[in-house]
Design a protein around this motif. Structure first.
Motif, PDB file in Angstrom:
ATOM      1  N   SER A   1       0.835  -1.196   0.000  1.00 51.78           N
ATOM      2  CA  SER A   1       0.000   0.000   0.000  1.00 51.78           C
ATOM      3  C   SER A   1       0.873   1.252   0.000  1.00 51.78           C
ATOM      4  O   SER A   1       2.015   1.230   0.497  1.00 51.78           O
ATOM      5  N   ASN A   2       0.320   2.340  -0.498  1.00 50.22           N
ATOM      6  CA  ASN A   2       1.046   3.609  -0.445  1.00 50.22           C
ATOM      7  C   ASN A   2       1.235   4.090   0.987  1.00 50.22           C
ATOM      8  O   ASN A   2       2.116   4.890   1.251  1.00 50.22           O
ATOM      9  N   HIS A   3       0.401   3.599   1.923  1.00 46.98           N
ATOM     10  CA  HIS A   3       0.555   4.011   3.325  1.00 46.98           C
ATOM     11  C   HIS A   3       1.145   2.869   4.184  1.00 46.98           C
ATOM     12  O   HIS A   3       0.899   2.788   5.373  1.00 46.98           O
ATOM     13  N   PHE A   4       1.980   2.050   3.563  1.00 52.15           N
ATOM     14  CA  PHE A   4       2.665   0.932   4.226  1.00 52.15           C
ATOM     15  C   PHE A   4       3.655   1.438   5.274  1.00 52.15           C
ATOM     16  O   PHE A   4       4.353   2.431   5.068  1.00 52.15           O
TER      17      PHE A   4
ATOM     18  N   GLU B   1      -8.142  -4.319  -4.665  1.00 52.59           N
ATOM     19  CA  GLU B   1      -6.931  -5.125  -4.515  1.00 52.59           C
ATOM     20  C   GLU B   1      -6.515  -5.194  -3.054  1.00 52.59           C
ATOM     21  O   GLU B   1      -6.573  -4.198  -2.334  1.00 52.59           O
ATOM     22  N   TRP B   2      -6.068  -6.389  -2.642  1.00 51.16           N
ATOM     23  CA  TRP B   2      -5.493  -6.567  -1.311  1.00 51.16           C
ATOM     24  C   TRP B   2      -4.040  -6.115  -1.357  1.00 51.16           C
ATOM     25  O   TRP B   2      -3.280  -6.540  -2.227  1.00 51.16           O
ATOM     26  N   ARG B   3      -3.660  -5.242  -0.426  1.00 51.60           N
ATOM     27  CA  ARG B   3      -2.282  -4.782  -0.322  1.00 51.60           C
ATOM     28  C   ARG B   3      -1.850  -4.803   1.140  1.00 51.60           C
ATOM     29  O   ARG B   3      -2.646  -4.594   2.043  1.00 51.60           O
ATOM     30  N   MET B   4      -0.558  -5.018   1.339  1.00 53.68           N
ATOM     31  CA  MET B   4       0.001  -5.029   2.686  1.00 53.68           C
ATOM     32  C   MET B   4       0.109  -3.592   3.196  1.00 53.68           C
ATOM     33  O   MET B   4       0.669  -2.734   2.504  1.00 53.68           O
ATOM     34  N   ILE B   5      -0.421  -3.362   4.409  1.00 53.40           N
ATOM     35  CA  ILE B   5      -0.343  -2.024   4.985  1.00 53.40           C
ATOM     36  C   ILE B   5       0.615  -1.957   6.172  1.00 53.40           C
ATOM     37  O   ILE B   5       1.175  -0.902   6.451  1.00 53.40           O
ATOM     38  N   ARG B   6       0.796  -3.087   6.864  1.00 53.42           N
ATOM     39  CA  ARG B   6       1.742  -3.145   7.984  1.00 53.42           C
ATOM     40  C   ARG B   6       2.457  -4.484   7.957  1.00 53.42           C
ATOM     41  O   ARG B   6       1.906  -5.490   7.519  1.00 53.42           O
TER      42      ARG B   6
ATOM     43  N   VAL C   1      -0.374  -7.162   7.984  1.00 52.35           N
ATOM     44  CA  VAL C   1      -1.776  -6.776   7.912  1.00 52.35           C
ATOM     45  C   VAL C   1      -2.047  -6.384   6.468  1.00 52.35           C
ATOM     46  O   VAL C   1      -1.334  -5.555   5.884  1.00 52.35           O
ATOM     47  N   TRP C   2      -3.052  -7.041   5.889  1.00 53.90           N
ATOM     48  CA  TRP C   2      -3.464  -6.795   4.508  1.00 53.90           C
ATOM     49  C   TRP C   2      -4.802  -6.080   4.524  1.00 53.90           C
ATOM     50  O   TRP C   2      -5.662  -6.373   5.354  1.00 53.90           O
ATOM     51  N   GLU C   3      -4.978  -5.164   3.584  1.00 50.17           N
ATOM     52  CA  GLU C   3      -6.213  -4.394   3.495  1.00 50.17           C
ATOM     53  C   GLU C   3      -6.705  -4.388   2.049  1.00 50.17           C
ATOM     54  O   GLU C   3      -5.911  -4.238   1.115  1.00 50.17           O
TER      55      GLU C   3
ATOM     56  N   THR D   1       9.229   2.776   5.283  1.00 52.80           N
ATOM     57  CA  THR D   1       8.035   3.336   4.661  1.00 52.80           C
ATOM     58  C   THR D   1       7.756   2.522   3.394  1.00 52.80           C
ATOM     59  O   THR D   1       8.573   1.673   3.003  1.00 52.80           O
ATOM     60  N   GLY D   2       6.652   2.812   2.742  1.00 55.50           N
ATOM     61  CA  GLY D   2       6.358   2.146   1.480  1.00 55.50           C
ATOM     62  C   GLY D   2       7.449   2.372   0.448  1.00 55.50           C
ATOM     63  O   GLY D   2       7.880   1.442  -0.236  1.00 55.50           O
ATOM     64  N   GLU D   3       7.913   3.591   0.328  1.00 56.61           N
ATOM     65  CA  GLU D   3       8.980   3.897  -0.633  1.00 56.61           C
ATOM     66  C   GLU D   3      10.257   3.143  -0.294  1.00 56.61           C
ATOM     67  O   GLU D   3      10.942   2.628  -1.183  1.00 56.61           O
TER      68      GLU D   3
END
Length: 136
Positions: free
Chosen positions: A34-37, A120-125, A112-114, A53-55
């Motif tokens: 996720s962009n807010h990973f 789309e499911w993306r990893m956030i944490r 944690v996936w959201e 961070t995501g980046e």
């Protein structure tokens, strides 16, 4: 499809994508963050927990793909547990055995996936505890 099945498919695809580092591939893997990973990784070689961070995780994957390109690597996932937290979020844990460079590293991962707005499911944490590599 149930949340557990959807998320399990993403987790096992990530395992395959980690092995694609040996071909220098990383972009599809980066699309799963996720962009807010935010993530944390315990690095036994330096004895500390690093935050990403995501980046930063995406840049790390690019560097890993460069490092592992042409090398034989293997990731074995076991003990997958998926706990739905809502209809759009799930906590995931599993054990990873990573083999490369004549070493074996055991790791425990918590993610944690959201399900994001695009469906789309993306990893956030993410939090990962790596062990110290030992000779195979």
């Amino acid at each position: 499809m149930r949340i557990e099945e959807e998320v399990a498919a993403k987790v096992y695809r990530m395992r395959e994508l980690h092995e694609d580092f040996s071909r220098g591939c990383y972009q599809e893997m980066n699309d799963n963050y996720s962009n807010h990973f935010t993530g944390k990784l315990y690095m036994p070689a330096i004895g500390e927990v690093r935050t990403f961070t995501g980046e930063e995780i995406k840049e790390g994957n690019k560097e890993a793909a460069s490092y592992y390109k042409g090398k034989k690597i293997m990731f074995i996932y076991s003990g997958l547990q998926i706990v739905p937290q809502s209809d759009k979020q799930a906590a995931v844990s599993y054990h990873i055995t990573h083999k490369s460079d004549g070493k074996l590293v055991n790791t425990l991962s918590l993610e944690v996936w959201e399900k994001e707005k695009d469906g789309e499911w993306r990893m956030i944490r993410w939090y990962e505890e790596k062990g110290i590599g030992r000779p195979i």
